[in-house]
Design an enzyme around this catalytic site. Sequence first.
Site, PDB file in Angstrom:
ATOM      1  N   GLY A   1      54.669  24.983  -2.968  1.00 24.09           N
ATOM      2  CA  GLY A   1      55.122  26.177  -2.247  1.00 24.09           C
ATOM      3  C   GLY A   1      54.003  27.130  -1.857  1.00 24.09           C
ATOM      4  N   SER A   2      54.044  27.631  -0.635  1.00 23.81           N
ATOM      5  CA  SER A   2      52.943  28.449  -0.146  1.00 23.81           C
ATOM      6  C   SER A   2      53.344  29.137   1.160  1.00 23.81           C
ATOM      7  CB  SER A   2      51.699  27.584   0.064  1.00 23.81           C
ATOM      8  OG  SER A   2      52.048  26.384   0.726  1.00 23.81           O
ATOM      9  N   ARG A   3      52.353  29.735   1.852  1.00 22.48           N
ATOM     10  CA  ARG A   3      52.638  30.484   3.071  1.00 22.48           C
ATOM     11  C   ARG A   3      51.475  30.347   4.038  1.00 22.48           C
ATOM     12  NH1 ARG A   3      53.361  36.826   2.469  1.00 22.48           N
ATOM     13  NH2 ARG A   3      51.691  37.161   3.954  1.00 22.48           N
TER      14      ARG A   3
END
Length: 216
Positions: free
Chosen positions: A184-186
């Site tokens: 999970g990240s952006r």
Amino acid sequence: MKLHKESKGTISVAIIAIIIIGLISVHYLKIWSLLVLIPLLIILGLVFWFFRVPNRAIIDHKENVIAPVDGKVVMIKEVFEDEFLKEKCIQVSIFMSPLNVHICRYPVSGQVIYKKYHQGKYLVAWHEKSSTDNERTTVAVESLIHHKVVFRQIAGYVARRIVMNCNEGDDAKAGHEFGFIKFGSRMDVFLPLDTEIICKIGDKTKGGIDVIAKLV
């Protein structure tokens, strides 16, 4: 299903761990070992799913800004980008869950004129300060129509490895891969104030395919 090259180490460790835990559980739990083995196999399946590489027909773009990742648009706002642009711009942020494809793609075509890796914290990726406080990379591209566009890979609470495969002077092609983030990240994209924003908060994006903005 084709797997990304970044999957090799993670999948190898996962398989070895599952074999060891499986053998131990079979030895001590006998038939009840299924209560351990089934969840482990589901987790292994999710790891394979995470590293999948989808087939996508990438076309050439000049003015269009392409979604750099699969995910959900969580922020569109005017900000001051103080690392490279040193001016106000529009920030578009896309959050990636662990179930999304995590290949990172160039949002615009042009030439890479800046890159830098920053050590940092591991705040949850949707936290506003993650763009400046978390472990991250920053890349700037001068587009084919001479706009400077900055984009940033941001590690989240789960993500602990950012891969950036580009260098200053490289040709950037919108929709083509330049990196990868594990779990999970952006990703943030910083665009000129007069950019026509096409996406909206809550939109689901498909990296390399969906147009999120247009440079003018």
